[in-house]
Design a protein around this motif. Structure first.
Motif, PDB file in Angstrom:
ATOM      1  N   GLU A 209     -78.501  34.705 -25.686  1.00  0.00           N
ATOM      2  CA  GLU A 209     -79.218  33.550 -26.228  1.00  0.00           C
ATOM      3  C   GLU A 209     -80.577  33.956 -26.791  1.00  0.00           C
ATOM      4  O   GLU A 209     -81.002  33.458 -27.842  1.00  0.00           O
ATOM      5  CB  GLU A 209     -79.389  32.482 -25.154  1.00  0.00           C
ATOM      6  CG  GLU A 209     -79.916  31.164 -25.707  1.00  0.00           C
ATOM      7  CD  GLU A 209     -79.685  29.987 -24.796  1.00  0.00           C
ATOM      8  OE1 GLU A 209     -80.160  28.881 -25.125  1.00  0.00           O
ATOM      9  OE2 GLU A 209     -79.017  30.146 -23.741  1.00  0.00           O
ATOM     10  N   ALA A 210     -81.253  34.878 -26.109  1.00  0.00           N
ATOM     11  CA  ALA A 210     -82.537  35.358 -26.619  1.00  0.00           C
ATOM     12  C   ALA A 210     -82.361  36.068 -27.952  1.00  0.00           C
ATOM     13  O   ALA A 210     -83.160  35.875 -28.878  1.00  0.00           O
ATOM     14  CB  ALA A 210     -83.178  36.301 -25.602  1.00  0.00           C
ATOM     15  N   ALA A 211     -81.320  36.883 -28.055  1.00  0.00           N
ATOM     16  CA  ALA A 211     -81.070  37.607 -29.300  1.00  0.00           C
ATOM     17  C   ALA A 211     -80.803  36.643 -30.448  1.00  0.00           C
ATOM     18  O   ALA A 211     -81.292  36.838 -31.567  1.00  0.00           O
ATOM     19  CB  ALA A 211     -79.894  38.564 -29.123  1.00  0.00           C
ATOM     20  N   ALA A 212     -80.039  35.593 -30.180  1.00  0.00           N
ATOM     21  CA  ALA A 212     -79.754  34.597 -31.212  1.00  0.00           C
ATOM     22  C   ALA A 212     -81.028  33.871 -31.632  1.00  0.00           C
ATOM     23  O   ALA A 212     -81.255  33.601 -32.821  1.00  0.00           O
ATOM     24  CB  ALA A 212     -78.717  33.603 -30.702  1.00  0.00           C
ATOM     25  N   THR A 213     -81.886  33.561 -30.658  1.00  0.00           N
ATOM     26  CA  THR A 213     -83.148  32.873 -30.948  1.00  0.00           C
ATOM     27  C   THR A 213     -84.071  33.756 -31.774  1.00  0.00           C
ATOM     28  O   THR A 213     -84.682  33.297 -32.749  1.00  0.00           O
ATOM     29  CB  THR A 213     -83.839  32.476 -29.632  1.00  0.00           C
ATOM     30  OG1 THR A 213     -82.986  31.608 -28.886  1.00  0.00           O
ATOM     31  CG2 THR A 213     -85.162  31.762 -29.912  1.00  0.00           C
ATOM     32  N   TYR A 214     -84.174  35.022 -31.399  1.00  0.00           N
ATOM     33  CA  TYR A 214     -85.031  35.950 -32.142  1.00  0.00           C
ATOM     34  C   TYR A 214     -84.487  36.174 -33.549  1.00  0.00           C
ATOM     35  O   TYR A 214     -85.243  36.208 -34.527  1.00  0.00           O
ATOM     36  CB  TYR A 214     -85.137  37.282 -31.402  1.00  0.00           C
ATOM     37  CG  TYR A 214     -86.306  38.128 -31.840  1.00  0.00           C
ATOM     38  CD1 TYR A 214     -87.538  38.023 -31.200  1.00  0.00           C
ATOM     39  CD2 TYR A 214     -86.196  39.027 -32.898  1.00  0.00           C
ATOM     40  CE1 TYR A 214     -88.625  38.786 -31.596  1.00  0.00           C
ATOM     41  CE2 TYR A 214     -87.280  39.800 -33.297  1.00  0.00           C
ATOM     42  CZ  TYR A 214     -88.487  39.672 -32.645  1.00  0.00           C
ATOM     43  OH  TYR A 214     -89.567  40.434 -33.056  1.00  0.00           O
ATOM     44  N   GLN A 215     -83.180  36.298 -33.673  1.00  0.00           N
ATOM     45  CA  GLN A 215     -82.581  36.505 -34.989  1.00  0.00           C
ATOM     46  C   GLN A 215     -82.829  35.305 -35.900  1.00  0.00           C
ATOM     47  O   GLN A 215     -83.123  35.457 -37.087  1.00  0.00           O
ATOM     48  CB  GLN A 215     -81.086  36.758 -34.866  1.00  0.00           C
ATOM     49  CG  GLN A 215     -80.403  37.049 -36.206  1.00  0.00           C
ATOM     50  CD  GLN A 215     -78.936  37.383 -36.060  1.00  0.00           C
ATOM     51  OE1 GLN A 215     -78.351  37.214 -34.987  1.00  0.00           O
ATOM     52  NE2 GLN A 215     -78.325  37.855 -37.134  1.00  0.00           N
ATOM     53  N   GLN A 216     -82.733  34.086 -35.353  1.00  0.00           N
ATOM     54  CA  GLN A 216     -83.020  32.897 -36.143  1.00  0.00           C
ATOM     55  C   GLN A 216     -84.454  32.920 -36.659  1.00  0.00           C
ATOM     56  O   GLN A 216     -84.725  32.526 -37.807  1.00  0.00           O
ATOM     57  CB  GLN A 216     -82.773  31.638 -35.305  1.00  0.00           C
ATOM     58  CG  GLN A 216     -81.304  31.354 -35.024  1.00  0.00           C
ATOM     59  CD  GLN A 216     -81.117  30.198 -34.060  1.00  0.00           C
ATOM     60  OE1 GLN A 216     -82.088  29.571 -33.605  1.00  0.00           O
ATOM     61  NE2 GLN A 216     -79.868  29.901 -33.732  1.00  0.00           N
ATOM     62  N   ALA A 217     -85.380  33.387 -35.813  1.00  0.00           N
ATOM     63  CA  ALA A 217     -86.779  33.475 -36.227  1.00  0.00           C
ATOM     64  C   ALA A 217     -86.950  34.503 -37.340  1.00  0.00           C
ATOM     65  O   ALA A 217     -87.703  34.289 -38.299  1.00  0.00           O
ATOM     66  CB  ALA A 217     -87.663  33.818 -35.034  1.00  0.00           C
ATOM     67  N   VAL A 218     -86.261  35.631 -37.223  1.00  0.00           N
ATOM     68  CA  VAL A 218     -86.319  36.661 -38.255  1.00  0.00           C
ATOM     69  C   VAL A 218     -85.717  36.154 -39.563  1.00  0.00           C
ATOM     70  O   VAL A 218     -86.176  36.499 -40.650  1.00  0.00           O
ATOM     71  CB  VAL A 218     -85.590  37.940 -37.777  1.00  0.00           C
ATOM     72  CG1 VAL A 218     -85.425  38.936 -38.915  1.00  0.00           C
ATOM     73  CG2 VAL A 218     -86.367  38.589 -36.633  1.00  0.00           C
ATOM     74  N   MET A 219     -84.701  35.318 -39.461  1.00  0.00           N
ATOM     75  CA  MET A 219     -84.041  34.783 -40.645  1.00  0.00           C
ATOM     76  C   MET A 219     -84.796  33.602 -41.251  1.00  0.00           C
ATOM     77  O   MET A 219     -84.492  33.179 -42.364  1.00  0.00           O
ATOM     78  CB  MET A 219     -82.619  34.347 -40.294  1.00  0.00           C
ATOM     79  CG  MET A 219     -81.716  35.478 -39.811  1.00  0.00           C
ATOM     80  SD  MET A 219     -81.419  36.749 -41.063  1.00  0.00           S
ATOM     81  CE  MET A 219     -80.372  35.846 -42.205  1.00  0.00           C
ATOM     82  N   SER A 220     -85.767  33.040 -40.527  1.00  0.00           N
ATOM     83  CA  SER A 220     -86.515  31.895 -41.045  1.00  0.00           C
ATOM     84  C   SER A 220     -87.277  32.286 -42.310  1.00  0.00           C
ATOM     85  O   SER A 220     -87.638  33.441 -42.507  1.00  0.00           O
ATOM     86  CB  SER A 220     -87.484  31.357 -39.982  1.00  0.00           C
ATOM     87  OG  SER A 220     -88.479  32.306 -39.664  1.00  0.00           O
ATOM     88  N   GLU A 221     -87.493  31.325 -43.170  1.00  0.00           N
ATOM     89  CA  GLU A 221     -88.166  31.570 -44.445  1.00  0.00           C
ATOM     90  C   GLU A 221     -89.528  32.207 -44.217  1.00  0.00           C
ATOM     91  O   GLU A 221     -90.408  31.630 -43.572  1.00  0.00           O
ATOM     92  CB  GLU A 221     -88.340  30.256 -45.207  1.00  0.00           C
ATOM     93  CG  GLU A 221     -88.944  30.409 -46.592  1.00  0.00           C
ATOM     94  CD  GLU A 221     -88.015  31.123 -47.571  1.00  0.00           C
ATOM     95  OE1 GLU A 221     -88.520  31.744 -48.520  1.00  0.00           O
ATOM     96  OE2 GLU A 221     -86.788  31.063 -47.362  1.00  0.00           O
ATOM     97  N   GLY A 222     -89.696  33.432 -44.721  1.00  0.00           N
ATOM     98  CA  GLY A 222     -90.975  34.121 -44.571  1.00  0.00           C
ATOM     99  C   GLY A 222     -91.354  34.411 -43.139  1.00  0.00           C
ATOM    100  O   GLY A 222     -92.539  34.555 -42.826  1.00  0.00           O
ATOM    101  N   TYR A 223     -90.372  34.498 -42.248  1.00  0.00           N
ATOM    102  CA  TYR A 223     -90.614  34.700 -40.807  1.00  0.00           C
ATOM    103  C   TYR A 223     -91.501  33.594 -40.239  1.00  0.00           C
ATOM    104  O   TYR A 223     -92.267  33.814 -39.301  1.00  0.00           O
ATOM    105  CB  TYR A 223     -91.295  36.049 -40.542  1.00  0.00           C
ATOM    106  CG  TYR A 223     -90.532  37.271 -40.993  1.00  0.00           C
ATOM    107  CD1 TYR A 223     -89.267  37.558 -40.509  1.00  0.00           C
ATOM    108  CD2 TYR A 223     -91.098  38.163 -41.904  1.00  0.00           C
ATOM    109  CE1 TYR A 223     -88.573  38.691 -40.922  1.00  0.00           C
ATOM    110  CE2 TYR A 223     -90.403  39.301 -42.323  1.00  0.00           C
ATOM    111  CZ  TYR A 223     -89.146  39.556 -41.817  1.00  0.00           C
ATOM    112  OH  TYR A 223     -88.468  40.681 -42.218  1.00  0.00           O
ATOM    113  N   SER A 224     -91.380  32.387 -40.777  1.00  0.00           N
ATOM    114  CA  SER A 224     -92.336  31.329 -40.444  1.00  0.00           C
ATOM    115  C   SER A 224     -92.343  30.940 -38.970  1.00  0.00           C
ATOM    116  O   SER A 224     -93.354  30.442 -38.456  1.00  0.00           O
ATOM    117  CB  SER A 224     -92.051  30.087 -41.297  1.00  0.00           C
ATOM    118  OG  SER A 224     -90.722  29.623 -41.083  1.00  0.00           O
TER     119      SER A 224
END
Length: 346
Positions: A209-224
């Motif tokens: 779950e942490a990996a998925a959360t971190y990956q979503q943050a990395v994939m967010s527009e401009g690492y926002s």
């Protein structure tokens, strides 16, 4: 960046804008010097003495950073820009900003990397970082601000050679930002919190779950959302960290991108050939295995801070790591955590 104050007269002269009637006190951006010779772009931090050399320093750093295409090399910038040398000399250093105003890498203040500086004002009430972003958006430019007297900064946008994303690179900007609050993401409660990690299965659920959360943050527009997630992962006693249960993220080659317990490790390489007391190559098997296979379990021995006398032999520990692919690159990053085992191996 540099904390040196360049005189208004020297600033205007070297920037060749004296006839433009620009209100420097209002921190309006100045167009960059256009005829800087290539050799001038090789200015080191120690050689910055005036606006012209400051611009050359920042533009040289821009060219260097844009040329990096390997994630393992790029990951080392977090520590490299803080280390005395070509890119830092005393009060002369650089800051890399995300496009939302988060200080992504700060060459002189690690704590500032957990904050958004877009609203920071100088002694005269000017929002300096906003002005720096405006100057950068115009192709690069100078901004004069006030911090115990007039100071000069230079900002320019650059494109990552790894992900193709935009950042703002700044030199010459230094303010006390201890009053700025830390940005902490309000994340949903995970199915298994750090305090609930007690065995292999709970560790797997926690890391996945942490990996998925971190990956979503990395994939967010401009690492926002990345800064907020990283800060949430650091909160002691929170959902994602308690005692020896914490998260880490490394590049595929083992350079630390995030460390939930020891931020000073970020930007530094992991010893990929280190072995435990049983001869197990910890990092190579755990990190390398996750990079190659997608996920990896590993039982090994590691010094447990809660146990005296295991410094040489280490205590049994179970690690789990999963890999993910950041945007616009075929290179991988690895997220993991671990739990010390009882002597019966449970």
């Amino acid at each position: 960046m540099t904390g040196r104050a360049f005189s208004r007269r020297l600033f205007l002269k070297t920037a060749t804008v004296a006839t433009l009637g620009v209100g420097l006190a209002a921190c309006r951006p100045i167009a960059p010097i256009s005829d800087v010779e290539p050799a001038m772009r090789e200015v080191t931090a120690a050689q910055v003495t005036d606006p012209e050399s400051l611009e050359a320093f920042v533009l040289g750093a821009k060219a260097h950073i844009e040329s990096i295409t390997d994630m393992n090399v790029g990951a080392k910038l977090r520590e490299g820009l803080k280390t005395e040398g070509d890119w830092k000399s005393g009060s002369t250093f650089l800051i890399i900003f995300l496009m939302n105003g988060d200080a992504f890498i700060h060459g002189n203040d690690r704590d500032a990397e957990s904050k958004n500086l877009l609203g920071v004002e100088d002694e005269r009430g000017t929002r300096v970082v906003e002005e720096l972003f405006a100057a950068a958006a115009q192709g690069g430019g100078f901004v004069e601000y006030y911090d115990d007297g007039p100071q000069t900064a230079y900002a320019v946008e650059y494109t990552s050679g790894i992900t193709g994303r935009q950042f703002v690179l700044v030199g010459g900007y230094s303010q006390d930002v201890t009053h700025v609050p830390i940005t902490i993401a309000d994340l949903p409660k995970p199915a298994v919190t750090a305090s609930e990690v007690v065995d292999r299965e709970s560790l797997i659920t926690f890391v996945e779950e942490a990996a998925a959360t971190y990956q979503q943050a990395v994939m967010s527009e401009g690492y926002s959302t990345l800064t907020g997630v990283r800060n949430a992962f650091r909160v002691e006693g929170g959902d994602w960290k308690i005692g020896s249960i914490y998260l880490w993220v490394v590049s595929g080659g083992g350079v630390t991108l995030f460390h939930g317990s020891e931020p000073y490790r970020e930007g530094n390489p992991t010893d990929m050939v280190r072995t435990d007391s049983q001869g197990i190559k910890i990092a190579e098997e755990l990190i390398g295995g996750a990079r190659r296979e997608g996920r990896k379990f590993l039982r090994y021995h590691y010094d447990n801070p809660a146990i005296e006398g295991d410094e040489e032999t280490g205590s049994p520990k179970f690690g789990y790591a999963v890999s993910f692919q950041p945007p616009n690159t075929d290179q991988k990053a690895v997220t993991g955590s671990g739990i010390y085992l009882d002597t019966d191996g449970s």
